[in-house]
Write a protein that holds these residues in place. Structure first.
Motif, mmCIF file in Angstrom:
data_model
loop_
_atom_site.group_PDB
_atom_site.id
_atom_site.type_symbol
_atom_site.label_atom_id
_atom_site.label_comp_id
_atom_site.label_asym_id
_atom_site.label_seq_id
_atom_site.Cartn_x
_atom_site.Cartn_y
_atom_site.Cartn_z
ATOM 1 N N ARG A 29 0.869 -1.174 0.000
ATOM 2 C CA ARG A 29 0.000 0.000 0.000
ATOM 3 C C ARG A 29 0.904 1.221 0.000
ATOM 4 O O ARG A 29 1.840 1.298 0.802
ATOM 5 N N LEU A 30 0.604 2.139 -0.903
ATOM 6 C CA LEU A 30 1.416 3.348 -1.008
ATOM 7 C C LEU A 30 0.517 4.567 -1.126
ATOM 8 O O LEU A 30 -0.602 4.486 -1.646
ATOM 9 N N ALA A 31 1.031 5.684 -0.670
ATOM 10 C CA ALA A 31 0.258 6.923 -0.646
ATOM 11 C C ALA A 31 0.274 7.635 -1.997
ATOM 12 O O ALA A 31 1.211 7.502 -2.783
ATOM 13 N N LYS A 32 -0.776 8.396 -2.210
ATOM 14 C CA LYS A 32 -0.883 9.269 -3.379
ATOM 15 C C LYS A 32 0.412 10.077 -3.518
ATOM 16 O O LYS A 32 1.003 10.475 -2.512
ATOM 17 N N VAL A 54 -2.477 5.361 -11.663
ATOM 18 C CA VAL A 54 -1.110 5.865 -11.816
ATOM 19 C C VAL A 54 -0.983 6.604 -13.145
ATOM 20 O O VAL A 54 -1.817 6.458 -14.027
ATOM 21 N N ARG A 55 0.082 7.368 -13.251
ATOM 22 C CA ARG A 55 0.423 7.974 -14.536
ATOM 23 C C ARG A 55 1.913 7.784 -14.770
ATOM 24 O O ARG A 55 2.716 7.813 -13.839
ATOM 25 N N ALA A 56 2.262 7.561 -16.026
ATOM 26 C CA ALA A 56 3.664 7.509 -16.434
ATOM 27 C C ALA A 56 3.977 8.844 -17.092
ATOM 28 O O ALA A 56 3.182 9.359 -17.884
ATOM 29 N N PHE A 57 5.132 9.387 -16.754
ATOM 30 C CA PHE A 57 5.499 10.681 -17.313
ATOM 31 C C PHE A 57 7.007 10.780 -17.480
ATOM 32 O O PHE A 57 7.775 10.026 -16.887
ATOM 33 N N TRP A 68 0.813 7.948 -20.230
ATOM 34 C CA TRP A 68 0.065 6.720 -19.962
ATOM 35 C C TRP A 68 -0.598 6.828 -18.599
ATOM 36 O O TRP A 68 -0.056 7.411 -17.660
ATOM 37 N N PHE A 69 -1.803 6.256 -18.508
ATOM 38 C CA PHE A 69 -2.499 6.093 -17.240
ATOM 39 C C PHE A 69 -2.741 4.604 -17.034
ATOM 40 O O PHE A 69 -3.013 3.874 -17.979
ATOM 41 N N GLY A 70 -2.653 4.169 -15.794
ATOM 42 C CA GLY A 70 -2.977 2.796 -15.448
ATOM 43 C C GLY A 70 -3.963 2.799 -14.296
ATOM 44 O O GLY A 70 -3.947 3.689 -13.449
ATOM 45 N N LYS A 71 -4.832 1.795 -14.303
ATOM 46 C CA LYS A 71 -5.801 1.674 -13.214
ATOM 47 C C LYS A 71 -5.961 0.201 -12.865
ATOM 48 O O LYS A 71 -5.190 -0.635 -13.333
ATOM 49 N N GLU A 72 -6.930 -0.115 -12.055
ATOM 50 C CA GLU A 72 -7.129 -1.455 -11.533
ATOM 51 C C GLU A 72 -6.950 -2.522 -12.616
ATOM 52 O O GLU A 72 -7.552 -2.444 -13.676
ATOM 53 N N GLY A 73 -6.076 -3.481 -12.306
ATOM 54 C CA GLY A 73 -5.796 -4.581 -13.215
ATOM 55 C C GLY A 73 -4.602 -4.368 -14.118
ATOM 56 O O GLY A 73 -4.083 -5.320 -14.696
ATOM 57 N N ASP A 74 -4.148 -3.136 -14.253
ATOM 58 C CA ASP A 74 -3.033 -2.843 -15.155
ATOM 59 C C ASP A 74 -1.691 -3.161 -14.511
ATOM 60 O O ASP A 74 -1.536 -3.097 -13.290
ATOM 61 N N VAL A 75 -0.725 -3.450 -15.371
ATOM 62 C CA VAL A 75 0.641 -3.672 -14.914
ATOM 63 C C VAL A 75 1.375 -2.336 -14.941
ATOM 64 O O VAL A 75 1.112 -1.479 -15.791
ATOM 65 N N VAL A 76 2.274 -2.156 -13.994
ATOM 66 C CA VAL A 76 3.102 -0.962 -13.898
ATOM 67 C C VAL A 76 4.543 -1.437 -13.966
ATOM 68 O O VAL A 76 5.011 -2.149 -13.070
ATOM 69 N N LEU A 94 1.748 7.567 -8.332
ATOM 70 C CA LEU A 94 0.389 7.227 -7.896
ATOM 71 C C LEU A 94 -0.443 8.504 -7.839
ATOM 72 O O LEU A 94 -0.027 9.489 -7.240
ATOM 73 N N LEU A 95 -1.618 8.459 -8.429
ATOM 74 C CA LEU A 95 -2.524 9.604 -8.394
ATOM 75 C C LEU A 95 -3.586 9.460 -7.308
ATOM 76 O O LEU A 95 -4.368 10.378 -7.080
ATOM 77 N N GLU A 96 -3.615 8.308 -6.672
ATOM 78 C CA GLU A 96 -4.504 8.034 -5.542
ATOM 79 C C GLU A 96 -3.735 7.160 -4.554
ATOM 80 O O GLU A 96 -2.778 6.489 -4.948
ATOM 81 N N ASP A 97 -4.182 7.148 -3.304
ATOM 82 C CA ASP A 97 -3.671 6.125 -2.392
ATOM 83 C C ASP A 97 -3.971 4.788 -3.055
ATOM 84 O O ASP A 97 -5.080 4.581 -3.564
ATOM 85 N N SER A 98 -2.991 3.891 -3.075
ATOM 86 C CA SER A 98 -3.146 2.689 -3.895
ATOM 87 C C SER A 98 -2.724 1.425 -3.176
ATOM 88 O O SER A 98 -1.903 1.451 -2.266
ATOM 89 N N GLU A 99 -3.319 0.320 -3.640
ATOM 90 C CA GLU A 99 -2.928 -1.022 -3.230
ATOM 91 C C GLU A 99 -2.400 -1.717 -4.473
ATOM 92 O O GLU A 99 -3.062 -1.705 -5.525
#
Length: 187
Positions: A29-32, A54-57, A68-76, A94-99
């Motif tokens: 778990r990581l913070a925004k 998440v976003r790649a930049f 690029w944007f990634g969301k639930e189910g995507d690989v980073v 991370l653009l949100e607190d994430s698991e």
């Protein structure tokens, strides 16, 4: 999204192979605003998004360019680090607190050598990521900003509620003012 669902979405493997793969996966778990991958470093891991976005930049002198944007189910991951063991081009934030589900590349590579089903799973993962990259490149080269916005709206409508407009404008290759014009012309 569970890790089992994510694994199956990539490529279904026998239960014994899946069990081996699950032994090397850790949940984190990581913070925004955390940077999960950093440019100019060899990134020794890949992650799958359980919850979050998440976003790649790439940082440029004139500012950050989101591609690029990634969301639930995507690989980073950094494909450059994953495939070649070389420093990443991009940073991923991370653009949100994430698991996330985390796999160390070294452990995964060992499983590739030991289990053909896991090796095929890894090949399918790389193939899927290549196709996504190709689609983004073609969209960026041959579609207008309005067409790219409509594509984003149709394929990922939740991004517009979850991502700051400055990142969406950057992703589309336009200014926030241009994005506002596109959005008002659609309403």
């Amino acid at each position: 999204m569970t890790i089992e669902q994510i694994i199956d979405n990539v490529y279904q493997i026998p239960p014994i192979s899946r069990a081996k793969l699950l032994t090397i996966i850790n949940e984190v778990r990581l913070a925004k605003q955390s940077l999960v991958l950093k440019a100019n470093r060899v990134e020794p891991k890949l992650l799958f998004i359980k919850k979050g976005i998440v976003r790649a930049f790439v940082a440029q002198p004139e500012g950050e360019i989101t591609f690029w944007f990634g969301k639930e189910g995507d690989v980073v991951l950094s494909m450059k680090s994953y495939v070649k063991g070389l420093p990443a081009y991009e940073s991923i934030e991370l653009l949100e607190d994430s698991e996330l589900y985390e796999i160390q590349s070294e452990h995964l590579q060992k499983l590739f050598d030991q289990d053909i089903y896991i090796a095929n799973w890894g090949r399918k993962l790389a193939e899927q990521e290549l196709i996504k990259t190709e689609e983004r490149l073609i969209s960026r080269q041959f579609k207008t900003a309005s067409e790219r916005y409509m594509e984003l709206l149709n394929q990922n409508p939740d991004l517009l509620q979850r991502v700051q407009l400055k990142h969406i404008a950057s992703y589309l290759g336009i200014t926030q003012v241009s994005l506002s014009r596109i959005r008002s012309s659609i309403r």
